[in-house]
Design a protein around this motif. Structure first.
Motif, PDB file in Angstrom:
ATOM      1  N   ALA A  74       0.729  -1.104   0.030  1.00 53.55           N
ATOM      2  CA  ALA A  74       0.027  -0.101   0.031  1.00 53.55           C
ATOM      3  C   ALA A  74       0.816   1.130   0.006  1.00 53.55           C
ATOM      4  O   ALA A  74       0.591   2.259  -0.547  1.00 53.55           O
ATOM      5  N   ALA A  75       1.971   1.256   1.021  1.00 58.18           N
ATOM      6  CA  ALA A  75       2.650   2.163   0.827  1.00 58.18           C
ATOM      7  C   ALA A  75       3.539   2.572  -0.568  1.00 58.18           C
ATOM      8  O   ALA A  75       3.660   3.762  -0.890  1.00 58.18           O
ATOM      9  N   VAL A  76       3.818   1.579  -1.089  1.00 59.18           N
ATOM     10  CA  VAL A  76       4.650   1.465  -2.557  1.00 59.18           C
ATOM     11  C   VAL A  76       3.554   2.144  -3.345  1.00 59.18           C
ATOM     12  O   VAL A  76       4.001   3.042  -4.374  1.00 59.18           O
ATOM     13  N   ARG A  77       2.155   1.712  -3.435  1.00 56.16           N
ATOM     14  CA  ARG A  77       1.283   2.492  -4.401  1.00 56.16           C
ATOM     15  C   ARG A  77       1.080   3.699  -4.312  1.00 56.16           C
ATOM     16  O   ARG A  77       0.849   4.594  -5.258  1.00 56.16           O
ATOM     17  N   ARG A  78       1.702   4.404  -3.157  1.00 61.25           N
ATOM     18  CA  ARG A  78       1.524   5.967  -2.824  1.00 61.25           C
ATOM     19  C   ARG A  78       2.672   6.617  -3.545  1.00 61.25           C
ATOM     20  O   ARG A  78       2.349   7.939  -3.694  1.00 61.25           O
TER      21      ARG A  78
END
Length: 288
Positions: A74-78
């Motif tokens: 999820a953090a990478v998608r940001r």
């Protein structure tokens, strides 16, 4: 913002019909141009989606901008954005270029902007949106005035290179640290292919790390081939570390490790809910 450094060690992804890719390892500094090279069907797009936090791997490890995968997807998608990827982030052929840009600006403002920005005057918000759109179009080299009907041109009427530029512009509107582009050289003439790679070099030179799926990489790109990676790994018996979380530090108290894991899972869950809430914003654009 600087680009995202990539560290990949023995990464693998297995689907219902076997390994999509396996034992992929490389390092790329921030602002690199990384070409994921190979024929169609060799796992190139799956690797692209895995490294941008859209597909969960089952073997090996990777870090994107210091964020471990698959644990912090999820953090990478940001921090990672996608250009046009069939079945994932496709352009709608029935919409115009202007409609795509306005829709992306709305989503960007609603889900990635600060709370304070919501209370700015409408005129100020409109000016900021226009500036962000112009910045992305310039970075992608898309000249609206050169299109058949300017910004009212339908996506179905765009040339292949123009569509690639539009997809890239939409991705860059979020000012990501990593951007992924699929089928970079598909159905392009030699001249257009050279122009596409020149564009991606410029984006990388500006500081954004670029992942580009292609059938043939240019000599100056970091070339990562997916041809035969799964078969070779099966033949040699090489495997990576299987699992969705990293091992806890033996020196750390068990309670602290458990709390950290719960916090990270909660963060990913909250992010997924936010992404699902994009349907509300799409309703405002008439595409729900």
């Amino acid at each position: 913002m600087h680009g995202a450094e990539l560290v990949v060690e023995g990464l693998g992804l297995k689907g219902p019909r076997g390994w999509a890719f396996r034992d992929v390892s490389f390092r790329a500094g921030a602002g690199s141009l990384v070409a994921l090279e190979g024929p169609s069907g060799t796992g190139r797009t799956c690797l692209l989606l895995a490294l941008t936090g859209r597909m969960k791997t089952g073997e090996g490890r990777a870090e994107v901008g210091g964020l471990p995968l698959p644990r912090r997807m999820a953090a990478v998608r940001r921090i990672a954005a996608l250009g046009q990827v069939p079945g994932v982030s496709e352009l709608d052929p029935s919409l115009t270029v202007a409609e795509h840009l306005r829709e992306r600006a709305l989503l960007q403002r609603r889900f990635d902007g600060s709370v304070r920005a919501l209370f700015r005057r409408p005129g100020t918000r409109a000016a900021e949106t226009r500036a962000r759109i112009d910045e992305a179009l310039k970075a992608a080299g898309l000249d609206l005035a050169a299109l058949p009907k300017a910004e009212r041109t339908s996506v179905r009427d765009l040339e292949r290179l123009e569509a690639l530029r539009l997809g890239l512009a939409l991705a860059l509107m979020g000012r990501p640290r990593l951007v992924g582009v699929d089928d970079t050289d598909l159905k392009l003439s030699d001249a257009d292919r050279a122009e596409a790679w020149a564009l991606l070099r410029t984006v990388a030179a500006s500081g954004t790390t670029v992942l580009a799926v292609c059938s043939e990489a240019p000599a100056d790109a970091l070339r990562i081939t997916t041809v035969g990676t799964a078969e070779a790994a099966d033949t040699t018996g090489t495997t990576g570390t299987t699992g969705t979380t990293e091992a806890a530090d033996p020196a750390a108290p068990a309670g602290d490790a458990e709390k950290a894991e719960k916090a990270e899972k909660a963060e990913d869950s909250e992010d997924d809910i936010t992404e699902e809430g994009a349907d509300d914003a799409l309703a405002e654009t008439g595409r729900s």
